[in-house]
Design an enzyme around this catalytic site. Structure first.
Site, PDB file in Angstrom:
ATOM      1  N   ALA A 487       0.737  -1.240   0.032  1.00  0.00           N
ATOM      2  CA  ALA A 487       0.005  -0.122   0.188  1.00  0.00           C
ATOM      3  C   ALA A 487       0.990   1.263   0.197  1.00  0.00           C
ATOM      4  CB  ALA A 487      -0.933  -0.131   1.129  1.00  0.00           C
ATOM      5  N   SER A 488       0.395   2.244  -0.442  1.00  0.00           N
ATOM      6  CA  SER A 488       0.931   3.583  -0.571  1.00  0.00           C
ATOM      7  C   SER A 488       2.249   3.411  -1.320  1.00  0.00           C
ATOM      8  CB  SER A 488       1.251   4.456   0.788  1.00  0.00           C
ATOM      9  OG  SER A 488       1.022   5.569   0.820  1.00  0.00           O
TER      10      SER A 488
END
Length: 703
Positions: A487-488
């Site tokens: 994620a990110s």
């Protein structure tokens, strides 16, 4: 260099291991700029470097051609050709062209069409060796090393508890390694000396992505016809999720069973910081980017609640579906059982959730009967760690000429390696880039797999790795395989690959930015501390002056800088996924998705584990699915001397545990692409101690 040999039926691995810091707070730094981590232990990251203006990711890079699909000695595009392509148009015009093209190709329901294709499943199929291969295996076993000797009829034992790393581990490491766990399952399936597996499962401290991968290998092992028995002295939802995939499940009479359901929690420090005189000045881009809420709010926001309820609902629903399917029960029956708060082992046996109630020695006595050992004789057993030393060559599990590179990226993302950091502790961009370039410059690989298990980190480092992965994808097929979380910044890396594969419960997305600083003026006044700054330049004190709030013009500049960082991230994600920017905006805003939901929204291409990623890489490299390939692991574990060096640094500097705590408390002064702090836990793991510890760490970080 460690090698993993793979075919659609044989996952084979051979390892050759070479025998070959903390952040110390020297000054006060209260500026921060980050997107938050996925679990409670990734709360905030502080830095000992001087405060400075947050920087945004590199501008959007230029497009590269699609991977070439030729076999073996494929034609590689020259670097000059690539550069010519890069310089042909500006980033802004490329985004505009990409958006127009994709909008014209949207499907009727509004979902962008992104090269829809039928991806191979990579499902494991057990094949019996013919008489000749069995004979060759017996010959090889005669010449096996002493540590590869296993008595015929042995039971492989594995105690699965605590943390499991996605990285390779050496014999000196006490941690379990997911690649080696999965490899041992495959070896045991084909090893004529192994009768079955006895699996001890206790409190697990890793994510649902790894749980799903191990569960898949348990079910694959059962295809060999050998038994696999689960033993669960302490069992919650994750433990039972794995155990129910076994042929039989046993538990002692005093076993701790806590099948009460799943929880998710969000903590808020607004009241704590207010009491001590700390004012967070947060610029949050993305309404679901909740870490800003954790610093400024005293209760959960509507958007954060919506996101967490969706994530928890997906995980809980998947657990109910898989357990009910495996145990042959209706979904309603399993939900009813959970909601009744069952904790007695006898009740679990009556309801058919476990096979029987037995102590460990009773299970071992039962196994003697399964393998034909007399009761007064000792059951031949081989430990997991010893069995890891058995080579695939010994078992006849050989790879083919075609080679696929595997590059593993696990942990938080940073640009450079600290001299006081533990070896292999996180993703260091400069090291990973070297590996990516070595694959791109080599002629021996047909494809590459980037295995990602990261909540993100430094945005610039993520962008630099994105660039290198994109260049690699211009010369060969590249598949990103997600583990627990990508994620990110972790998603930033993955979106450069031609195809993204995630587990159904992988946490991914989180395309958003949070940045800000702490105003410590009231705290300084309470404790009698003063700080004077002499500066040159209108905005020189933007993040350096923590003793006062932003001026109006400073706040405006800070907001524009954060917005620019977010738009670069979002636009690059849209470009990488061939999606209109307005469509990506709906999927971004800092929201975390499970793998299934991400696939529905075009952020992920396929659901599965490493085996599916390998199958897709083979297809894209025009390698027949029934042809064996050799997986070459480039992310080798640290050598013996590197481990000693890490220990030495701990002694000279600070203890490794303290280094880890300080690393978790460190906030980088640069823009961060990091996932929100989401804590999923079972009810019995909720404790006042954990909450107090988390609050203490956050409070210390604010001083």
């Amino acid at each position: 260099m460690a090698k993993i040999l793979h075919s659609p039926h044989l996952h084979t691995t051979t390892y050759r291991f070479p025998f070959s810091a903390a952040l110390l707070f020297s000054n006060t730094n209260t500026s921060f700029s980050f997107s938050p981590p996925p679990y409670s232990h990734f709360t905030a990251f502080f830095s000992d470097s001087p405060s400075s203006l947050s920087t945004s990711p590199n501008p959007l890079l230029h497009s590269l051609s699609l991977p070439l699909r030729c076999r073996r000695h494929r034609h590689r595009r020259s670097l000059s050709t690539v550069r010519a392509l890069e310089n042909s148009t500006s980033p802004e015009s490329q985004i505009s062209q990409q958006k127009s093209k994709i909008e014209s190709e949207d499907s009727p329901n509004g979902t962008p069409i992104r090269g829809i294709e039928d991806y191979p499943t990579g499902e494991f199929e057990f094949e019996e060796f013919d008489w000749w291969k069995k004979f060759l295996v017996k010959i090889r076993m005669l010449f096996a090393f002493p540590w590869e000797r296993v008595k015929k009829g042995s039971v492989l034992t594995l105690k699965l508890r605590g943390q499991v790393s996605d990285q390779l581990k050496t014999r000196f490491s006490s941690d379990l390694s997911l690649p080696q766990i999965c490899e041992n399952f495959v070896k045991a399936a084909y090893d004529p000396r192994i009768s079955g597996i006895y699996l001890h499962i206790e409190s697990l401290n890793f994510g649902w992505g790894k749980v799903e991968e191990i569960r898949r290998h348990i079910l694959d092992f059962r295809k060999s016809g050998k038994f696999i028995i689960g033993y669960v002295p302490a069992c919650g939802e994750k433990e039972y999720y794995l155990a129910c995939a076994c042929e039989e499940i046993y538990a002692p009479p005093s076993a701790y069973f806590r099948l009460y359901g799943l929880t998710v929690e969000a903590s808020f420090l607004g009241g704590v910081l207010e009491k001590v005189g700390v004012q967070p000045q947060v610029e949050r881009i993305g309404k679901y980017k909740s870490f800003g809420d954790q610093l400024t709010r005293k209760s959960i926001s509507k958007e954060n609640r919506e996101m967490l309820e969706t994530l928890l609902g997906n995980i809980y629903g998947n657990w109910i579906d898989k357990v009910s399917s495996t145990k042959g029960k209706l979904r309603e029956e399993v939900e009813k059982f959970i909601n009744e708060g069952a904790y007695k082992v006898e009740r679990l046996k009556e309801e058919g959730f476990i096979t029987d109630i037995k102590y460990d020695d009773e299970v071992i006595s039962m196994l003697k009967g399964k393998v034909g050992v007399q009761k007064d004789k000792r059951l031949p057993m081989v430990d997991f760690r010893k069995y890891s030393g058995v080579r695939k060559w010994t078992l006849g599990l050989l790879g083919g000429e075609d080679r696929i590179a595997v590059i593993r990226a696990s942990g938080s993302i940073s640009r450079v390696h600290s001299s006081l950091s533990v070896p292999e502790s996180g993703i260091v961009a400069e090291q990973l880039i070297e590996k990516i370039r070595s694959v791109r410059e080599s002629e021996e690989y047909e494809a590459a797999i980037i295995r990602i298990d990261s909540p993100g980190g430094d945005a610039l480092a993520s962008d630099l790795m994105w660039r290198e992965i994109k260049l690699l994808a211009a010369s060969m097929p590249v598949v990103a395989s997600m583990s627990d979380v990508a994620a990110s910044g972790g998603y930033y890396m993955a979106m450069a690959a031609g195809t993204i594969v995630a587990e159904n419960l992988t946490l991914t997305g989180s395309i958003g930015v949070v940045t800000g600083k702490f105003n410590l003026g009231n705290l300084y006044e309470k404790i009698g501390f003063n700080k004077e700054i002499i500066s040159r330049g209108k905005y020189a004190e933007l993040t350096a002056a923590e003793q006062r709030p932003f001026r109006e013009d400073e706040a405006e500049l800070f907001s524009k800088s954060a917005r620019n960082a977010y738009e670069l991230f979002r636009d690059k994600a849209a470009y990488s996924r061939s999606m209109p920017i307005d469509k990506m905006e709906e999927n971004a805003q800092g929201r975390v998705w499970t793998g299934n939901d991400a696939a529905d929204r075009g952020l992920v291409d396929a659901i599965g584990g490493m085996s599916r990623a390998i199958a897709i890489a083979k297809k894209q490299a025009n390698i027949p699915q029934d042809r064996k390939v050799t997986l070459v692991e480039l992310s080798t574990p640290p050598s013996f001397f590197q481990i000693l060096n890490g220990i030495g640094n701990s002694i000279v500097g600070v203890d490794a545990t303290l280094k880890e705590l300080l690393r978790e408390l460190a906030i980088s002064q640069d823009v961060q692409a990091r996932m929100d702090g989401i804590i999923f836990e079972r009810l019995e793991e909720s404790s006042c101690y954990n909450s107090v510890l988390a609050l203490l760490k956050d409070y210390l970080g604010s001083l």
